[in-house]
Design an enzyme around this catalytic site. Sequence first.
Site, short mmCIF file in Angstrom:
data_model
loop_
_atom_site.label_atom_id
_atom_site.label_comp_id
_atom_site.label_asym_id
_atom_site.label_seq_id
_atom_site.Cartn_x
_atom_site.Cartn_y
_atom_site.Cartn_z
CG ASP A 268 -6.45 -3.45 -3.28
OD1 ASP A 268 -7.17 -2.93 -2.40
OD2 ASP A 268 -5.23 -3.25 -3.36
CB SER B 209 -0.97 -0.05 1.19
OG SER B 209 -1.98 0.91 1.07
CG HIS C 180 -5.48 -2.95 0.53
ND1 HIS C 180 -4.79 -2.52 -0.58
CD2 HIS C 180 -5.00 -2.20 1.57
CE1 HIS C 180 -3.94 -1.56 -0.24
NE2 HIS C 180 -4.04 -1.34 1.05
#
Length: 357
Positions: free
Chosen positions: A247, A167, A277
Amino acid sequence: MVDWVKVGLNTLTVMGGLMGAALGLLYFFQEKIIYVPRLPGIPNEYPYLPDAFGLSYEDVEVVAADGVRLHAWLMWAPHLDEAARRARPTVIFFQENAGNMAFRLHFMNALARNLNVSAFIFSYRGYGRSEGTPSEKGLQLDAVAAVEHVLRRTDIDPTQVVLFGRSLGGAVAAYAATRLQRHVSGLVLENTFTCIVDLVPHTLPFLRPLVGPGRFFNFLVRNHWDSRSRLAQLTDLPVFFMSAKHDEMLPPQQMQELYDLHPEDPWRIVYFDDGRHLDAYDSHAAQYWPALRLFLSTLGPAQPLPPAVEEGTQGSALQPLLQPQLRKELQPPQEQEVVTAAAGAAGGVEAEARKER
């Protein structure tokens, strides 16, 4: 009789006011959107330490170039003695945007044990027990200091250091890789993004007409985390992309865009068809860990860092390697330096944190 012209003008005035307010919020509260050191409703203290997962560990202090002190852990499975640790890679993990590093211990435990590696994680400035306030410039300083600390250690093999970012951490890791490319063996990127401007329309859809690729108000995005341009400098470094197709936080197509910058060796990509995610390491463990093991097995040794200019001075070893422009970039961040985008990522990490408690 309804005066439609007046109604239309009033509507436009209201819409313009709302858009102006939204842009003002974006400009002045960018750091509140992207950086969430404390998860709502959860104390800032560490809920557990690495030994709660049966890991051996060392508390580490890293000092960034601007003097900010960062808290970190070096962890390893107890069956690895020092000789075994020197024979295996060390993976530096760059965490997501929300919560302190203790909420990553479930993943770090799996990483250390499944890959048989030493695992290093540090809290960004303003997170956990680290000093300071988060900003793009600040996290860049943190990243360089953390990687250099690991490369200077004598209890691991400094030629087998791998950077791993997920991320927001993917953007931070990509930055560190461009600064220390010759000195790291490889880079792993999981569910990250191309750049902040590209991300805003997905995470803040009401701003889509105003902010995004080619939009007029992009100048309001003062911090960029431009992984696209940084990865374009890393075509000789082995990079492994791990993309969850479902995601829910970041658009998976941005991972594909990054990989497509150089879709050939030494880059490679793996997809998790139903992955989300944060959970692919658990929900797709049978695919996730063998893929990472295979990638690590292909990596060759990197070049050691040159001797430090001043023994014991954090960050000094990098100075001879840096161009004047980079030295300027690595100066202490200015007050009010902020970062934009990725709203909503905090909620996903909060959910994982609550699950792991």
